[in-house]
Write a protein that holds these residues in place. Structure first.
Motif, PDB file in Angstrom:
ATOM      1  N   SER A 195      43.394  36.872  34.455  1.00 12.00           N
ATOM      2  CA  SER A 195      43.788  38.285  34.452  1.00 12.00           C
ATOM      3  C   SER A 195      42.752  39.209  35.075  1.00 12.00           C
ATOM      4  O   SER A 195      42.915  40.432  35.031  1.00 12.00           O
ATOM      5  CB  SER A 195      44.058  38.722  33.009  1.00 12.00           C
ATOM      6  OG  SER A 195      42.877  38.613  32.225  1.00 12.00           O
ATOM      7  N   ARG A 196      41.678  38.666  35.666  1.00 12.27           N
ATOM      8  CA  ARG A 196      40.604  39.527  36.165  1.00 12.27           C
ATOM      9  C   ARG A 196      41.090  40.446  37.291  1.00 12.27           C
ATOM     10  O   ARG A 196      40.773  41.645  37.298  1.00 12.27           O
ATOM     11  CB  ARG A 196      39.420  38.675  36.623  1.00 12.27           C
ATOM     12  CG  ARG A 196      38.666  38.035  35.448  1.00 12.27           C
ATOM     13  CD  ARG A 196      37.602  37.080  35.924  1.00 12.27           C
ATOM     14  NE  ARG A 196      38.189  35.906  36.585  1.00 12.27           N
ATOM     15  CZ  ARG A 196      37.459  34.881  37.055  1.00 12.27           C
ATOM     16  NH1 ARG A 196      36.129  34.908  36.958  1.00 12.27           N
ATOM     17  NH2 ARG A 196      38.060  33.859  37.623  1.00 12.27           N
ATOM     18  N   GLN A 216      43.229  43.108  35.850  1.00  8.79           N
ATOM     19  CA  GLN A 216      42.435  44.099  35.114  1.00  8.79           C
ATOM     20  C   GLN A 216      41.772  45.090  36.071  1.00  8.79           C
ATOM     21  O   GLN A 216      41.754  46.297  35.812  1.00  8.79           O
ATOM     22  CB  GLN A 216      41.371  43.380  34.271  1.00  8.79           C
ATOM     23  CG  GLN A 216      40.522  44.290  33.406  1.00  8.79           C
ATOM     24  CD  GLN A 216      41.339  45.015  32.354  1.00  8.79           C
ATOM     25  OE1 GLN A 216      42.183  44.421  31.698  1.00  8.79           O
ATOM     26  NE2 GLN A 216      41.089  46.307  32.187  1.00  8.79           N
ATOM     27  N   GLU A 262      42.255  49.184  36.347  1.00  5.57           N
ATOM     28  CA  GLU A 262      41.154  50.148  36.313  1.00  5.57           C
ATOM     29  C   GLU A 262      41.200  51.057  37.541  1.00  5.57           C
ATOM     30  O   GLU A 262      40.954  52.277  37.441  1.00  5.57           O
ATOM     31  CB  GLU A 262      39.823  49.415  36.233  1.00  5.57           C
ATOM     32  CG  GLU A 262      39.621  48.692  34.887  1.00  5.57           C
ATOM     33  CD  GLU A 262      38.380  47.829  34.866  1.00  5.57           C
ATOM     34  OE1 GLU A 262      37.651  47.799  35.898  1.00  5.57           O
ATOM     35  OE2 GLU A 262      38.124  47.174  33.842  1.00  5.57           O
ATOM     36  N   LEU A 275      49.297  43.062  34.276  1.00  7.54           N
ATOM     37  CA  LEU A 275      48.287  42.500  33.371  1.00  7.54           C
ATOM     38  C   LEU A 275      48.976  41.771  32.218  1.00  7.54           C
ATOM     39  O   LEU A 275      48.550  40.688  31.804  1.00  7.54           O
ATOM     40  CB  LEU A 275      47.379  43.610  32.839  1.00  7.54           C
ATOM     41  CG  LEU A 275      46.260  43.162  31.885  1.00  7.54           C
ATOM     42  CD1 LEU A 275      45.325  42.179  32.572  1.00  7.54           C
ATOM     43  CD2 LEU A 275      45.479  44.380  31.372  1.00  7.54           C
TER      44      LEU A 275
END
Length: 363
Positions: A84-85, A88, A92, A157
């Motif tokens: 999920s990086r 994420q 952001e 996400l």
């Protein structure tokens, strides 16, 4: 000559009786019509009512497999986790863009309100007022787009955690931790097995029966509800403990097979049925006013079947008949060749010859 006489006398003196000729005895029955339930058997394969193929909504590396093949899961339970990086980071970035858009909207609002006050005092022109109003509306639209981007990023996400769409049993898992997956990758199948479907093919005669009974399109559900219960027999001969019911059938006849697809549902509270199990669905249908004879009354000669009808003089005459199997292993239904009231040989029919006189006892 004398020897023969002496021999007979000797037999008589010893108390031994001479052999006597006797006629064979056969059992018969009078043909009549009666009702019978016939078991109809259909090949079937079980399928969960909610068999769902699980695929990712996003691409990425598979980080964790949280279940095992054959495991019972609840709806909403986590099955797989994808890296999920990236999702994420996208969230952001979308949130930062939203903050910038909000700031821009606030500045545009202040400028518009200021120009509106100045216009009322006739300090600025209507052109400047309209420009500031348009800028404010554009800033509002940019905020709406930024919010949509944030929501989309949140959804993506969330897609990184894959949950069970229904309660059921996990099927095969063809992927492994570390694999790159995409929306085209099949991760597993969840079989919702609280109730199971058996799909069977039946002849289009069911439509003919509905027409005979005058069933209207709006009454099909009532017709289905009156159909007999179904039994599922597994390939090893084991009979499933719960009965099933017909719930639907297609309204289109298959051109290749001339059959209709019928769905029979079976409750599965213990979870003993699994998707893919093969077996036989058995349903008993009533046949009314048919001629039924014992199987041993029918003599097979190559591709023909016949029975022996007893004439008025007690002689037997072979009558060719057409029959249908009842499925009970004991009787045949006679479709043609006999009439109500006919007398036929039952026990011993295989030993009868044409024209033989038979002695019969009513059975």
């Amino acid at each position: 000559m004398w020897a023969c006489a002496l021999g007979v006398a000797a037999l008589s003196s010893c108390g031994i009786e001479e052999p006597k000729m006797t006629e064979s005895s056969f059992e018969t029955m009078t043909v009549k019509k009666s009702d019978i339930e016939l078991p109809y058997r259909f090949s079937a394969r079980m399928k969960g009512q909610n068999d769902v193929t699980v695929t990712p909504q996003v691409s990425g590396q598979l980080m964790k497999i949280c279940v095992t093949e054959g495991e019972q899961v609840k709806k909403g339970q986590t099955l797989f986790i994808i890296d999920s990086r990236n999702a994420q980071l996208e969230l952001e970035a979308a949130q930062a863009n939203l903050q910038a858009a909000l700031a821009q909207e606030n500045s545009a609002k202040l400028e518009y309100e200021s120009n509106k006050n100045l216009f009322e005092k006739k300090i600025v022109s209507s052109y400047m007022l309209n420009n500031s109003e348009n800028s404010y509306k554009q800033a509002q639209a940019a905020v709406a787009q930024a919010r949509a981007s944030v929501n989309r990023a949140k959804v993506n996400l969330g897609f990184c955690t894959i949950t069970a769409p229904v309660s059921g049993v996990i099927g095969g898992i063809p992927v492994r931790t570390g694999d790159q997956v995409s929306p085209l990758t099949e991760l597993t199948m969840v079989s919702g097995n609280t109730a199971m479907y058996a799909e069977i093919s039946v002849t289009e005669s069911i439509i003919e029966d509905m027409v005979k009974e005058g069933v209207k399109a709006s009454e099909v559900e009532k017709y289905i509800a009156k159909l007999p219960e179904a039994t599922f027999v597994m390939k090893n001969g084991t009979e499933y403990s719960h009965k099933g019911r017909v719930v639907s059938f297609t309204g289109v006849v298959n051109d290749a097979t001339g059959s209709l697809t019928v769905k029979v549902t079976f409750p599965n509270p213990e979870g003993h049925l699994y998707s893919g199990i093969q077996g036989t669905v058995v349903m008993n249908f009533a046949e009314k006013d048919v001629i039924i004879v014992p199987q041993y009354a029918v003599v097979r000669l190559q591709d023909k079947a016949q029975v022996y009808k007893v004439q008025a003089d007690s002689t037997a005459t072979a009558i060719e008949v057409t029959t249908a199997d009842t499925g009970n292993g004991k009787d045949f239904i006679v479709l043609s060749g006999l009439n109500v009231g006919d007398q036929i040989v039952t026990t011993g029919a295989n030993n009868v010859t044409e024209g033989q006189k038979v002695l019969f006892n009513e059975k």
